[in-house]
Design an enzyme around this catalytic site. Structure first.
Site, PDB file in Angstrom:
ATOM      1  N   ASN A   7      23.506  37.804  22.071  1.00 17.03           N
ATOM      2  CA  ASN A   7      24.142  39.045  22.506  1.00 17.03           C
ATOM      3  C   ASN A   7      23.717  39.329  23.953  1.00 17.03           C
ATOM      4  O   ASN A   7      22.522  39.477  24.232  1.00 17.03           O
ATOM      5  CB  ASN A   7      23.715  40.188  21.579  1.00 17.03           C
ATOM      6  CG  ASN A   7      24.435  41.482  21.870  1.00 17.03           C
ATOM      7  OD1 ASN A   7      24.622  41.859  23.024  1.00 17.03           O
ATOM      8  ND2 ASN A   7      24.836  42.182  20.828  1.00 17.03           N
ATOM      9  N   HIS A  43      29.132  43.566  22.606  1.00 11.73           N
ATOM     10  CA  HIS A  43      29.409  44.780  21.842  1.00 11.73           C
ATOM     11  C   HIS A  43      29.854  45.873  22.808  1.00 11.73           C
ATOM     12  O   HIS A  43      29.060  46.724  23.213  1.00 11.73           O
ATOM     13  CB  HIS A  43      28.160  45.217  21.074  1.00 11.73           C
ATOM     14  CG  HIS A  43      28.386  46.314  20.090  1.00 11.73           C
ATOM     15  ND1 HIS A  43      27.670  46.433  18.928  1.00 11.73           N
ATOM     16  CD2 HIS A  43      29.257  47.356  20.084  1.00 11.73           C
ATOM     17  CE1 HIS A  43      28.076  47.501  18.260  1.00 11.73           C
ATOM     18  NE2 HIS A  43      29.030  48.086  18.957  1.00 11.73           N
ATOM     19  N   GLU A  70      31.725  42.505  18.816  1.00 10.37           N
ATOM     20  CA  GLU A  70      31.309  43.525  17.854  1.00 10.37           C
ATOM     21  C   GLU A  70      31.801  44.897  18.309  1.00 10.37           C
ATOM     22  O   GLU A  70      31.924  45.154  19.510  1.00 10.37           O
ATOM     23  CB  GLU A  70      29.783  43.592  17.764  1.00 10.37           C
ATOM     24  CG  GLU A  70      29.101  42.347  17.268  1.00 10.37           C
ATOM     25  CD  GLU A  70      27.595  42.531  17.180  1.00 10.37           C
ATOM     26  OE1 GLU A  70      26.958  41.692  16.521  1.00 10.37           O
ATOM     27  OE2 GLU A  70      27.066  43.503  17.759  1.00 10.37           O
ATOM     28  N   HIS A 190      19.934  42.316  14.213  1.00  8.22           N
ATOM     29  CA  HIS A 190      19.299  43.576  14.607  1.00  8.22           C
ATOM     30  C   HIS A 190      17.790  43.463  14.444  1.00  8.22           C
ATOM     31  O   HIS A 190      17.272  43.345  13.342  1.00  8.22           O
ATOM     32  CB  HIS A 190      19.806  44.784  13.816  1.00  8.22           C
ATOM     33  CG  HIS A 190      19.601  46.074  14.580  1.00  8.22           C
ATOM     34  ND1 HIS A 190      20.535  46.581  15.452  1.00  8.22           N
ATOM     35  CD2 HIS A 190      18.553  46.915  14.634  1.00  8.22           C
ATOM     36  CE1 HIS A 190      20.084  47.693  15.991  1.00  8.22           C
ATOM     37  NE2 HIS A 190      18.881  47.920  15.518  1.00  8.22           N
TER      38      HIS A 190
END
Length: 239
Positions: A7, A43, A70, A190
């Site tokens: 990410n 995201h 996302e 996460h």
């Protein structure tokens, strides 16, 4: 081997803090792929405080591995995903003002909404994943939405692991076993880090992909980005 999707939100956060294009998000993402990562995750949020919608379009042109977008499926987000057709879309129930993702979907309460959104993505040949807590009812509910995969929300695991409580993995193992029985693919993300990723990956049956951003970029400040990517790949390559 479980795939590593990096990410890159934090790269965009750093760039945006100063303006301009340093660090160059597109170049860093290409380098991360070159270092061995099997995917890039972004995201974008409505306020574009890190990833901008333009970034998504720029990355679509260059990402050669899996491209995962996302976000909360508001209209603007849905339009972006349908336009770009990434490898995967991961649906996350973020509040507009959320600092970061903080809960999985209530897949029972939101079933009809999720069915509609997921159906539209699948009609466009986009693999779907939905963010869920390690709750068996929520996993069963996810199956009913028609999603291809779930992404297990791993914050509680990370907290318990840091305390030395390895039993914090147990709800995730049970959720993964049920997902396997239901023929749902399993992703996770996460607060996963170099400290806790190997134990998690070894214990979760059928783990296909992890998405890691904040910890990986933070660790790279000390260890270097290429080195950190390869350290994760080593920990995910299980016997």
């Amino acid at each position: 081997m479980t795939k590593l999707s990096v990410n890159v939100n934090k790269i965009a956060t750093l760039r945006n803090a100063r303006g301009g294009n340093v660090p160059d998000l597109v170049k860093v993402s290409m380098d991360i792929e070159r270092f061995g990562a099997q995917g890039i995750t972004i995201h974008p949020r409505p306020d574009e405080r890190h990833i901008r919608y333009k970034d998504a379009r720029d990355l679509k042109k260059v990402v050669k591995t899996e491209f995962n977008i996302e976000g909360n499926p508001i209209d603007k987000f849905v339009d972006l995903v349908l336009d770009l057709r990434p490898t995967q879309v991961t649906l996350v129930p973020d509040a507009v003002d959320a600092i970061t993702s903080n809960a999985g979907w209530d897949t029972i309460k939101n079933k009809d909404f999720l069915v509609d959104v997921i159906s539209e993505f699948k009609r466009n040949d986009i693999r779907t994943s939905i963010f869920v807590d390690p709750d068996l009812k929520m996993v069963e509910g996810a199956k009913a939405t028609g999603t291809d995969r779930i992404e297990l929300y791993t914050e509680s695991y990370a907290i318990e692991f840091q305390k030395g409580n390895e039993k914090g993995i147990l709800p995730y193992v049970e959720a993964a076993r049920l997902a396997n029985e239901l023929k749902l693919g399993i992703n996770a993300g996460h607060d996963l880090s170099l400290q806790n990723i190997e134990f998690f990956a070894k214990k979760i049956p059928g783990l296909l992909e992890v998405s890691i951003g904040h910890a990986l970029i933070s660790e790279a400040l000390y260890l270097g980005l290429e080195n950190v990517v390869n350290l994760y790949l080593d920990k995910l390559e299980l016997d």
